[in-house]
Structure formats: C-alpha cells, structure tokens
Design a protein around this motif. Structure first.
Motif, PDB file in Angstrom:
ATOM      1  N   THR A  14       0.808  -1.214   0.000  1.00  0.00           N
ATOM      2  CA  THR A  14       0.000   0.000   0.000  1.00  0.00           C
ATOM      3  C   THR A  14       0.842   1.265   0.000  1.00  0.00           C
ATOM      4  O   THR A  14       0.322   2.344  -0.198  1.00  0.00           O
ATOM      5  N   ARG A  36      -2.069   8.701  -6.511  1.00  0.00           N
ATOM      6  CA  ARG A  36      -3.470   8.258  -6.425  1.00  0.00           C
ATOM      7  C   ARG A  36      -4.355   9.239  -7.194  1.00  0.00           C
ATOM      8  O   ARG A  36      -5.028  10.083  -6.611  1.00  0.00           O
ATOM      9  N   GLN A  96      -2.680   2.972  -2.574  1.00  0.00           N
ATOM     10  CA  GLN A  96      -4.074   2.500  -2.591  1.00  0.00           C
ATOM     11  C   GLN A  96      -4.672   2.625  -1.208  1.00  0.00           C
ATOM     12  O   GLN A  96      -3.987   2.779  -0.239  1.00  0.00           O
TER      13      GLN A  96
END
Length: 131
Positions: A75, A95, A130
């Motif tokens: 992540t 992102r 994420q």
C-alpha cells in the motif's frame, strides 16, 4: 554522653535576665557534619529522575513518531523528490482517483513532515498508492 547541671546565680541579675545558668560537661557541642546521602536516598533520587525522564519521553516522544500504524503490504511506495515537485503533485501522481487532500494528509503523517515546510530535493518520501 553529656551531663548538664543547673546552677543558681550568685549575684543579682538585672530584670529580664535568666536566673540560672547551664553548664554542660562531657561531649563537645555537635559539629555540623556534611549531609550524606544514604542508599535509600540514592534509590529515591534515581527513581524520581527516571520517572521524570519517562514522563517527558511519553509526552514529547509522540511528536517524533511518524505514525502509529504500520502500512499494509503493497500500500506504500517510496518517491524521491525531484525539482519542482510539491506534495500536491506527488499525491496526484500516486493516487489520481482519490481525494488529493486526503492523500497529502497521509503523506504528511507517514513521513512526519511539518506543516508548510518545503520539500528538500532528493528526499525520499513514503507515499500511499491505494486505500
């Protein structure tokens, strides 16, 4: 051991003067000895010092920690800051579909950055990729 005798005065004393004198035989008057710290005193001083240091570490130590949570595998990635990059541009690249403000906040928390501080060129930042 000392012995004290109370002796009456033989002459007339002025008003307000004591009517008898004390004479002490034996041990000399106590000499002021230097203060010495006993073992119990040393333990108490060390304990108090450790308690103060521990309290300061707990109170001010939380400002040093970047975050209280470990990121899940995959992540977070690292990014090296290039000339002209800002937190906003890094967050938008990492992102693009997420809220940029939330991503910037996560980058600041993950890296323990100060609010409003400029990014040094070449610095390595942990960036969430994420949710």
């Amino acid at each position: 051991m000392s012995i004290t005798f109370d002796q009456p005065r033989l002459s007339f004393a002025p008003l307000g003067a004591p009517s008898e004198t004390r004479t002490t035989y034996g041990a000399a008057a106590a000499v002021d000895a230097p203060v010495r710290l006993t073992t119990r005193g040393r333990v108490a001083v060390v304990s108090i010092a450790l308690a103060i240091i521990s309290t300061l570490a707990i109170v001010f130590g939380s400002a040093v920690v970047a975050t209280g949570e470990a990121p899940a595998e995959g992540t977070v990635t690292t990014v090296t800051v290039q000339p002209g990059q800002t937190l906003w541009s890094i967050a938008a690249e990492a992102r693009p579909d997420a809220d940029i403000r939330a991503t910037v906040d996560q980058i600041v928390r993950l890296n323990a950055l100060e609010d409003g501080a400029s990014l040094p060129i070449g610095a390595t930042l942990a960036v969430p990729v994420q949710d």
